[in-house]
Write an enzyme that holds these catalytic residues in place. Structure first.
Site, short mmCIF file in Angstrom:
data_model
loop_
_atom_site.label_atom_id
_atom_site.label_comp_id
_atom_site.label_asym_id
_atom_site.label_seq_id
_atom_site.Cartn_x
_atom_site.Cartn_y
_atom_site.Cartn_z
N CYS A 225 27.62 39.75 9.90
CA CYS A 225 26.80 40.34 10.95
C CYS A 225 25.41 40.69 10.42
O CYS A 225 24.49 40.92 11.18
CB CYS A 225 27.45 41.59 11.52
SG CYS A 225 27.57 42.87 10.29
N GLU B 106 43.55 38.75 14.41
CA GLU B 106 44.73 37.88 14.43
C GLU B 106 44.49 36.61 13.65
O GLU B 106 45.39 35.81 13.44
CB GLU B 106 45.12 37.56 15.89
CG GLU B 106 44.11 36.75 16.69
CD GLU B 106 42.98 37.59 17.29
OE1 GLU B 106 42.77 38.74 16.85
OE2 GLU B 106 42.32 37.07 18.21
N PHE C 220 37.27 39.07 12.19
CA PHE C 220 37.81 38.17 11.16
C PHE C 220 36.94 38.08 9.93
O PHE C 220 37.39 37.63 8.88
CB PHE C 220 38.00 36.75 11.74
CG PHE C 220 36.72 35.95 11.77
CD1 PHE C 220 36.29 35.25 10.65
CD2 PHE C 220 35.93 35.91 12.91
CE1 PHE C 220 35.11 34.52 10.67
CE2 PHE C 220 34.74 35.19 12.94
CZ PHE C 220 34.33 34.50 11.81
#
Ligand code: NAD
Length: 531
Positions: free
Chosen positions: A319, A214, A187
């Site tokens: 990240c 999603e 996401f």
């Protein structure tokens, strides 16, 4: 030590209505794009060049993380829809893999133009669904666009090797596509990560099935439409939505040859194991815990500002975010200044002027981050700047959290929120031990004015992407991603030369056209020795 809460700093003149026109942007996105929707209707799948409504029974709500307004509903793609996506990709592969490299290059050249021209729409979709600030959303698009731009060099990067291995005998290497590939995205970079794979897979002659997160599928749908506008034939790119069942279908389908995954550890390990067990090539980029080491000789201003930006930008949901700062020797005295500067960052809705960080993706993410912060005190650490109860005027329901330099779980686990853990170290060797004890190896940075110190650090640190006076050392896409240790599974990294390797398989062809055969020589029955 108790410092004022971030919410106090934010308390300015009262305002209850977000100053951006939410409805306007949402309606514009819904009206202008075929596959995405931000007005409550469902997001479509993109199969065989058509944006198709799913017949799914289950839909997942996508809500604006700063207001909880329903934006769209994402289908849990049915088995037959998934099968048609693989069929479309398999059919398209027959012709796309035989299309000339110049045609494929023209596609990426045009795609880069389309993305540049529509970057605002992509960024708006990202702000609405993901919550990052508009400027940061543009950064998300730009870092993906750079992969498209690098892919334009395919006419050079796909060159094979050839040498005359013996008299009149040539061996050549050709890099050929794999077939139908799949890409599963997280996401936190809704545009950049689909763009790590779409241009690389397509330009090398593969066809692709993308499964976006999603939680924020909109940017991938806009990109699909831009690919169509850029002339990509139907079926070369397909987008299917869903959660674990769709991911498992990707791992199990015999028609899919390779899987690119970016996301968390649990899903990454599962997909790597299931995909490789089924004979697929899998690259998996996973979690991280990135340390910045600040030496006492560092340029204080650069170091502190860089670290704060890298810790709190995108609300820490990167990240490569810096989530631990190690202050070495006298640099420990810079902590109060670090905190003072952190207080000045503005937490707000992503479209708001001057916003530095937006909300977390979901209320569950906020709850998780809050409980990790609480664990710092339970484990003997200090919470220096606490933003758990932050109130953002105009956004009473947002998943906002302030920021807190703070202790054991916080120092080891990936928090994925605006949390900066501060650790002291006496020496560079102590700092190196702290960084190297971490299981992850995605990124790290050192701030120093000494070349020798920087050299020792980059030699001895066991992390794959190192910044020297650079806080988020993500390599540009002419280089490959090089995170290591528990941050990756698979041997072939994303983009760069490695990306070409991931999406191609080599054929070596050895051919003998002996000059004297032209006049009809006697056949040789000896094993060829290639002298
Ligand atoms: P996630 O693992 O929850 O989701 C990633 C994808 O995997 C989604 O498409 C999701 O539908 C699917 N998925 C989730 N759980 C699954 C399961 N149990 N089985 C099969 N599929 C599953 O990750 P996220 O929360 O969307 O993203 C955040 C994570 O991604 C962080 O850990 C972050 O460090 C990591 N990340 C890593 C990089 C990198 O390059 N190393 C880049 C970006 C994000």
């Amino acid at each position: 030590m108790s410092l004022p809460r971030v919410s106090r700093i934010l308390r300015g003149p009262p305002s209850t209505i977000p100053s951006y026109c939410f409805r306007g942007r949402a309606e514009q996105l819904s009206a202008n794009w075929k596959g995405t929707n931000a007005s409550g209707d469902s997001t479509k799948n993109f199969i065989g060049g058509q944006f198709v409504e799913s017949k799914a029974d289950n839909f997942i709500d996508v809500v604006d993380p700063s207001t909880q307004t329903l934006l769209t509903r994402v289908p849990e793609t049915t088995s037959s829809e998934f099968e048609s996506a693989v069929d479309a990709a398999s059919q398209a592969y027959k012709s796309w893999s035989r299309t000339s490299v110049l045609t494929r290059q023209r596609f990426v050249l045009e795609l880069q133009h389309q993305i540049r021209s529509n970057a605002d729409a992509l960024a708006s979709s990202i702000v609405l669904e993901q919550g990052k600030t508009f400027a940061d959303a543009h950064g998300d698009v730009l870092r993906g666009l750079q992969v498209v731009e690098t892919a334009c060099g395919i006419t050079s990067t796909l060159l094979g090797d050839k040498i005359e291995v013996s008299k009149d005998m040539d061996t050549e290497t050709r890099r050929l596509p794999l077939g139908v590939c799949a890409s599963i995205a997280p996401f936190n970079f809704p545009a950049m990560i689909p763009l790590w794979t779409i241009p690389m897979a397509a330009v090398t002659g593969n066809t692709l099935i993308v499964k976006p997160s999603e939680r924020d599928p909109g940017a991938a749908m806009i990109i699909a439409e831009l690919c169509e506008r850029a002339g990509l034939p139907p079926g070369v790119l397909n987008v299917v939505h869903g959660t674990v069942p769709t991911v498992n279908a990707i791992c199990d389908h015999p028609g899919i040859k390779a899987i690119s995954f970016v996301g968390g550890d649990r899903a990454g390990k599962h997909i790597y194991e299931r995909g490789t067990k089924n004979g697929k090539r899998v690259q998996a980029n996973m979690g991280a815990k990135n340390h910045a080491v600040v030496m006492p000789d560092a340029n204080k201003n650069t170091a502190l500002n860089s670290i704060l930006g890298a810790a709190f930008g995108a609300a820490g949901q990167r990240c490569m975010a810096i989530s631990v700062v190690v202050l070495v020797g006298n640099a420990r005295s810079w902590l109060s200044e670090l905190v003072d500067r952190a207080k000045k960052l503005k937490v707000n809705g992503g479209f708001e002027e001057g916003a530095d960080l937006g909300p977390l993706i979901t209320p569950t993410a906020k709850q998780r981050v809050s409980s990790l912060i609480a664990s710092a005190e339970e484990e003997g650490g200090r919470i220096i700047l606490d933003g758990r109860d932050i109130e953002v005027p105009g956004y009473p329901d947002g998943n906002f959290i302030g920021k807190f330099p703070s202790a054991e779980r916080c120092a080891k686990e990936e928090i994925f929120g605006p949390v900066l853990t501060v650790l002291p170290a006496d020496t560079l060797d102590d700092a190196l031990s702290i960084v190297n004890a971490n299981k992850y190896g995605n990124g790290t940075a050192i701030f120093t004015q000494s070349g020798a110190t920087a050299r020792k650090f980059e030699r001895e640190v066991e992390v794959g992407q190192i910044g020297i006076n650079v806080p988020i050392p993500v390599p540009l896409p002419m280089f490959a991603w090089s995170g290591n240790k528990a941050s990756v599974l698979g041997d072939i990294a994303f983009y760069g030369k490695s990306g070409i390797n991931f999406y191609t398989q080599n054929k070596t062809i050895t051919s003998l056209w002996r000059a004297e055969d032209a006049i009809g020589n006697k056949a040789s029955v000896d094993m060829p020795t290639m002298r």
